[in-house]
Design a protein around this motif. Sequence first.
Motif, PDB file in Angstrom:
ATOM      1  N   ILE A  87      35.459  34.129  39.056  1.00 20.32           N
ATOM      2  CA  ILE A  87      35.278  33.777  37.644  1.00 20.32           C
ATOM      3  C   ILE A  87      33.877  33.205  37.410  1.00 20.32           C
ATOM      4  N   VAL A  88      33.457  32.273  38.275  1.00 19.47           N
ATOM      5  CA  VAL A  88      32.138  31.652  38.127  1.00 19.47           C
ATOM      6  C   VAL A  88      31.034  32.691  38.337  1.00 19.47           C
ATOM      7  N   GLN A  89      31.136  33.460  39.401  1.00 21.67           N
ATOM      8  CA  GLN A  89      30.082  34.427  39.733  1.00 21.67           C
ATOM      9  C   GLN A  89      29.984  35.537  38.692  1.00 21.67           C
ATOM     10  N   LEU A 173      27.150  40.780  40.330  1.00 22.48           N
ATOM     11  CA  LEU A 173      28.229  41.569  39.740  1.00 22.48           C
ATOM     12  C   LEU A 173      28.927  42.420  40.799  1.00 22.48           C
ATOM     13  N   PHE A 174      28.126  43.009  41.700  1.00 27.25           N
ATOM     14  CA  PHE A 174      28.694  43.814  42.782  1.00 27.25           C
ATOM     15  C   PHE A 174      29.615  42.969  43.660  1.00 27.25           C
ATOM     16  N   PHE A 175      29.137  41.788  44.071  1.00 32.40           N
ATOM     17  CA  PHE A 175      29.942  40.941  44.951  1.00 32.40           C
ATOM     18  C   PHE A 175      31.141  40.335  44.227  1.00 32.40           C
ATOM     19  N   GLU A 179      35.069  40.417  45.402  1.00 32.03           N
ATOM     20  CA  GLU A 179      35.932  39.234  45.442  1.00 32.03           C
ATOM     21  C   GLU A 179      37.284  39.502  44.781  1.00 32.03           C
ATOM     22  N   ILE A 180      37.261  40.210  43.646  1.00 28.61           N
ATOM     23  CA  ILE A 180      38.546  40.521  43.006  1.00 28.61           C
ATOM     24  C   ILE A 180      39.329  41.507  43.862  1.00 28.61           C
ATOM     25  N   LEU A 181      38.619  42.381  44.579  1.00 30.56           N
ATOM     26  CA  LEU A 181      39.280  43.259  45.551  1.00 30.56           C
ATOM     27  C   LEU A 181      39.923  42.432  46.658  1.00 30.56           C
ATOM     28  N   GLY A 182      39.198  41.380  47.112  1.00 33.46           N
ATOM     29  CA  GLY A 182      39.744  40.483  48.135  1.00 33.46           C
ATOM     30  C   GLY A 182      40.977  39.750  47.660  1.00 33.46           C
ATOM     31  N   VAL A 183      40.983  39.313  46.386  1.00 37.43           N
ATOM     32  CA  VAL A 183      42.155  38.643  45.815  1.00 37.43           C
ATOM     33  C   VAL A 183      43.351  39.593  45.811  1.00 37.43           C
TER      34      VAL A 183
END
Length: 203
Positions: A87-89, A173-175, A179-183
């Motif tokens: 969310i922050v990134q 934005l890429f990372f 992160e959402i993929l990791g979640v």
Amino acid sequence: MACGGFACSKNCLCALNLLYTLVSLLLIGIAAWGIGFGLISSFRVVGVVIAVGVFLFFIALVGLIGAVKHHQVLLFFYMIILLLVFIVQFSVSCACLALNEEQQSELLEVGWSNTNSARTDIERNLNCCGFRVFYPNETCAADCLRTLHCRPCAPIMEEYSGMVLRFVGGIGLFFSFTEILGVWLTYRYRNQKDPRANPSAFI
């Protein structure tokens, strides 16, 4: 085994956390390299970069241990922390990409006014003195001060600020999507039963 299986989820999560570990070590290495070669003398800037690197390293370590051991508690906290970081990134990346030239100029001026050590690094590396106006009697770390023909730093910084913000925003934005993929991977992996475990055991 199909990619929806337990082993594939585990391997994908481990690979993602190894990527985060490499990125964190790269951040720490770049900060150390900047100090070693004298490119950065601001300990505040270096401290922030190293702190981000160490924070990312510990998140990746928690995720890696949780993935290898299929540890429910570690995976839960990893998922929550990764969601907050996303969310922050994502917000910061969108802000970087949305800034116009006037806002970039105001941001540079605020940064210039509030960081003395970073100002010295900028003057030395860009060979400029002052922000918008060069005064020959003021202290400056640039080599051009010897000839008294120094350009102000604002025009030089503004040439690169848009490119840097687009680069930083794009990388962020890429990372953020990784992160959402990791979640999502963590949520799915937590709810899968290990085929090697006791079938009557709690998931």
